[in-house]
Design a protein around this motif. Structure first.
Motif, mmCIF file in Angstrom:
data_model
loop_
_atom_site.group_PDB
_atom_site.id
_atom_site.type_symbol
_atom_site.label_atom_id
_atom_site.label_comp_id
_atom_site.label_asym_id
_atom_site.label_seq_id
_atom_site.Cartn_x
_atom_site.Cartn_y
_atom_site.Cartn_z
ATOM 1 N N VAL A 86 0.861 -1.368 -0.142
ATOM 2 C CA VAL A 86 0.125 0.133 0.180
ATOM 3 C C VAL A 86 0.894 1.207 -0.185
ATOM 4 O O VAL A 86 0.509 2.293 -0.744
ATOM 5 C CB VAL A 86 -0.884 0.090 1.088
ATOM 6 N N ALA A 87 1.759 1.436 0.780
ATOM 7 C CA ALA A 87 2.725 2.398 0.988
ATOM 8 C C ALA A 87 3.436 2.677 -0.674
ATOM 9 O O ALA A 87 3.636 3.548 -1.008
ATOM 10 C CB ALA A 87 3.794 2.301 1.751
ATOM 11 N N GLN A 88 3.907 1.463 -1.177
ATOM 12 C CA GLN A 88 4.513 1.588 -2.497
ATOM 13 C C GLN A 88 3.561 2.360 -3.467
ATOM 14 O O GLN A 88 4.105 2.876 -4.411
ATOM 15 C CB GLN A 88 4.887 0.336 -3.054
ATOM 16 N N ARG A 89 2.422 1.990 -3.200
ATOM 17 C CA ARG A 89 1.297 2.492 -4.244
ATOM 18 C C ARG A 89 1.175 4.053 -4.241
ATOM 19 O O ARG A 89 0.949 4.870 -5.160
ATOM 20 C CB ARG A 89 -0.058 1.880 -4.233
ATOM 21 N N HIS A 90 1.295 4.426 -2.936
ATOM 22 C CA HIS A 90 1.021 5.848 -2.776
ATOM 23 C C HIS A 90 2.469 6.668 -2.658
ATOM 24 O O HIS A 90 2.256 7.927 -2.228
ATOM 25 C CB HIS A 90 0.235 5.966 -1.593
ATOM 26 N N GLY A 91 3.452 6.117 -2.413
ATOM 27 C CA GLY A 91 4.656 6.728 -2.052
ATOM 28 C C GLY A 91 5.083 6.833 -0.673
ATOM 29 O O GLY A 91 4.219 6.635 0.142
ATOM 30 N N PRO A 92 6.263 7.737 -0.536
ATOM 31 C CA PRO A 92 6.742 7.899 0.883
ATOM 32 C C PRO A 92 5.604 8.650 1.789
ATOM 33 O O PRO A 92 5.292 9.401 1.205
ATOM 34 C CB PRO A 92 8.081 8.821 0.773
ATOM 35 N N GLY A 123 12.664 -1.346 4.399
ATOM 36 C CA GLY A 123 12.693 -0.340 3.332
ATOM 37 C C GLY A 123 11.485 0.575 3.064
ATOM 38 O O GLY A 123 11.595 1.123 2.285
ATOM 39 N N MET A 124 10.229 0.203 3.863
ATOM 40 C CA MET A 124 9.154 1.218 3.648
ATOM 41 C C MET A 124 9.745 2.537 4.020
ATOM 42 O O MET A 124 10.318 2.849 5.043
ATOM 43 C CB MET A 124 8.148 0.598 4.581
ATOM 44 N N GLN A 125 9.178 3.661 3.230
ATOM 45 C CA GLN A 125 9.719 4.859 3.274
ATOM 46 C C GLN A 125 8.412 5.719 4.056
ATOM 47 O O GLN A 125 7.410 5.975 3.621
ATOM 48 C CB GLN A 125 9.815 5.585 1.811
ATOM 49 N N ALA A 126 8.843 6.332 5.218
ATOM 50 C CA ALA A 126 7.950 7.259 5.969
ATOM 51 C C ALA A 126 8.888 8.108 6.823
ATOM 52 O O ALA A 126 9.912 7.544 7.442
ATOM 53 C CB ALA A 126 7.162 6.277 6.781
ATOM 54 N N GLN A 127 8.482 9.301 7.061
ATOM 55 C CA GLN A 127 9.444 10.177 8.031
ATOM 56 C C GLN A 127 9.388 9.699 9.402
ATOM 57 O O GLN A 127 10.471 10.012 9.733
ATOM 58 C CB GLN A 127 8.940 11.692 7.647
ATOM 59 N N TYR A 152 15.128 -5.632 14.823
ATOM 60 C CA TYR A 152 14.931 -4.870 13.828
ATOM 61 C C TYR A 152 14.895 -3.285 14.317
ATOM 62 O O TYR A 152 15.013 -2.422 13.506
ATOM 63 C CB TYR A 152 13.677 -4.945 12.855
ATOM 64 N N ALA A 153 14.382 -3.120 15.589
ATOM 65 C CA ALA A 153 14.089 -1.515 15.948
ATOM 66 C C ALA A 153 15.463 -0.832 15.970
ATOM 67 O O ALA A 153 14.964 0.387 15.392
ATOM 68 C CB ALA A 153 13.377 -1.748 17.331
ATOM 69 N N GLY A 154 16.481 -1.392 16.118
ATOM 70 C CA GLY A 154 17.627 -0.381 16.188
ATOM 71 C C GLY A 154 18.121 0.049 14.671
ATOM 72 O O GLY A 154 18.801 0.905 14.600
ATOM 73 N N VAL A 155 17.525 -0.527 13.822
ATOM 74 C CA VAL A 155 18.129 -0.127 12.508
ATOM 75 C C VAL A 155 17.226 0.711 11.556
ATOM 76 O O VAL A 155 17.521 1.296 10.566
ATOM 77 C CB VAL A 155 18.376 -1.500 11.534
ATOM 78 N N ILE A 156 15.902 1.136 12.065
ATOM 79 C CA ILE A 156 14.989 1.814 11.433
ATOM 80 C C ILE A 156 15.446 3.359 11.219
ATOM 81 O O ILE A 156 15.316 3.931 10.231
ATOM 82 C CB ILE A 156 13.731 1.937 12.049
ATOM 83 N N GLY A 157 15.834 3.842 12.343
ATOM 84 C CA GLY A 157 16.484 5.284 12.105
ATOM 85 C C GLY A 157 15.598 6.666 11.676
ATOM 86 O O GLY A 157 16.181 7.359 11.196
ATOM 87 N N ARG A 158 14.331 6.716 12.313
ATOM 88 C CA ARG A 158 13.294 7.392 11.973
ATOM 89 C C ARG A 158 12.608 7.819 13.301
ATOM 90 O O ARG A 158 12.546 6.845 14.163
ATOM 91 C CB ARG A 158 12.505 7.261 10.711
ATOM 92 N N PRO A 159 12.199 8.907 13.529
ATOM 93 C CA PRO A 159 11.636 9.364 14.908
ATOM 94 C C PRO A 159 10.467 8.360 15.110
ATOM 95 O O PRO A 159 9.654 7.982 14.126
ATOM 96 C CB PRO A 159 11.152 10.797 14.699
ATOM 97 N N ALA A 160 9.952 8.044 16.043
ATOM 98 C CA ALA A 160 8.882 7.349 16.770
ATOM 99 C C ALA A 160 8.389 7.732 17.921
ATOM 100 O O ALA A 160 9.127 8.019 18.891
ATOM 101 C CB ALA A 160 9.447 5.980 16.603
ATOM 102 N N LEU A 161 6.887 7.637 18.230
ATOM 103 C CA LEU A 161 6.328 7.887 19.241
ATOM 104 C C LEU A 161 5.612 6.560 19.609
ATOM 105 O O LEU A 161 4.985 6.075 18.843
ATOM 106 C CB LEU A 161 5.379 8.985 19.130
ATOM 107 N N ILE A 162 5.839 6.147 20.802
ATOM 108 C CA ILE A 162 5.312 4.726 21.159
ATOM 109 C C ILE A 162 3.947 5.061 22.309
ATOM 110 O O ILE A 162 4.595 6.045 23.528
ATOM 111 C CB ILE A 162 6.327 3.904 21.808
ATOM 112 N N THR A 212 4.378 -2.220 10.997
ATOM 113 C CA THR A 212 4.937 -0.739 10.649
ATOM 114 C C THR A 212 6.259 -1.027 11.063
ATOM 115 O O THR A 212 7.051 -0.821 10.143
ATOM 116 C CB THR A 212 4.208 0.466 11.660
ATOM 117 N N ALA A 213 6.909 -1.497 12.119
ATOM 118 C CA ALA A 213 8.060 -1.298 12.491
ATOM 119 C C ALA A 213 8.983 -2.215 11.296
ATOM 120 O O ALA A 213 10.006 -2.107 11.115
ATOM 121 C CB ALA A 213 8.430 -1.906 13.799
#
Length: 308
Positions: free
Chosen positions: A144-150, A171-175, A227-237, A164-165
């Motif tokens: 779904v993400a690939q269809r709509h872009g980052p 490789g899924m693109q999200a800020q 896998y969490a340590g390699v994501i490198g984008r901000p997150a709110l839990i 999500t994580a």
């Protein structure tokens, strides 16, 4: 009075069905473990039928409904606004839920300038299929993400948070990401499942072996510390201290192992109501604006996962 009688009757039927299931699977686990493992894994990967019923009557809040074919399955996709002309937020629902579960967030997100995209996972809501697994959840989310872009952000609830994580790590693109009551440990989930069905928590090992043969994905690879340590984008839990379905410490594990993540701990909302709470929605919007929200959880090398 008729409504009360109907509710009581429904509750009795559910309890009788659960008791029969417990007795049958509990006995099979002791006498025919391989057969019981097959039965248990099918049940574990089959969403509740209520997901489809609730999706049919849930308010769509003016969503445009589309279809996306992934791996031969048709997924129901919902969008509010046009994700091709501006930033959008992608929603990943949880087990036995549906995409329009995001409805309480839509107005606030739209007012903040975001389009919103959601979808029903396989076997859920209006999508095709009968069964699904966490690897499927992540794969379909990525499609779904690939269809709509980052995306500007991905919001994931429960198993959708885990998907999500995993998708971001692959490789899924999200800020950024907002994970609400995210599941962190598939093995622990199977142990809880076996305990509820009187099969014994140790029987989860049989289920895990069956899942690994079916999905070709090691169960250990789906645990958050992989896998969490390699994501490198901000997150709110965001996780509730009284969550009985996915324990709070699983959300804490995400917050501690995900570099730079912040965490909000609530009380009294449980596993599902937390996703609708106006305070949680407001905090998530502040996070999307770049404001400091929640607390940092400190990690250390001698605590790779689990409770600090």
């Amino acid at each position: 009075m008729r409504t009360l009688i109907h509710k009581i009757s429904t509750t009795v039927r559910i309890n009788i069905k659960l008791l029969s299931l417990r007795l049958g699977l509990g006995l099979a686990a002791r006498l025919m473990p391989e057969r019981a493992a097959g039965m248990a894994t099918r049940l574990f990967s089959t969403p509740l039928a209520s997901s489809r019923r609730r999706a049919l009557v849930a308010p769509e809040s003016g969503a445009v409904e589309e279809r996306l074919t992934v791996d031969g399955l048709e997924l129901a996709v919902y969008r509010w606004g046009d994700p091709s002309t501006g930033p959008y937020v992608l929603f990943s629902h949880g087990w036995s839920s549906h995409g329009t579960r995001i409805a309480p967030w839509v107005m606030s997100l739209r007012e903040a300038g975001y389009a919103v995209v959601a979808f029903d996972q396989a076997g859920h809501g209006k999508s095709g299929g009968l069964r699904t697994t966490l690897p499927d959840f992540a794969c379909h989310l990525m499609a779904v993400a690939q269809r709509h872009g980052p995306a500007a952000a991905v919001i994931g609830h429960s198993l959708g948070g885990a998907a999500t994580a995993i998708a971001l790590a692959h490789g899924m693109q999200a800020q950024c990401a907002v994970l609400i009551a995210p599941a962190a440990d598939g093995m622990a989930a199977m142990e809880r499942f076996c305990h509820v069905l009187w099969m014994g928590s140790s029987f989860a090992r049989h289920m895990a072996a069956r899942f690994e043969r079916q999905t070709r994905v090691p169960t250990d690879d789906l645990q958050v510390h992989r896998y969490a340590g390699v994501i490198g984008r901000p997150a709110l839990i965001v996780h509730d201290l009284e969550d009985r379905e996915v324990p709070w410490h699983e959300g804490e594990r995400y917050a501690r192992l995900w570099p730079g993540a912040r965490m909000i701990s609530t009380r009294g909302f449980g596993h599902n109501r937390i996703a609708d709470d106006p305070g949680v929605i407001a905090a998530a919007l502040r996070f999307l604006r770049g404001e400091p929200v929640g607390q940092r959880i400190v990690s250390s090398p001698n605590l790779p996962f689990g409770l600090a």
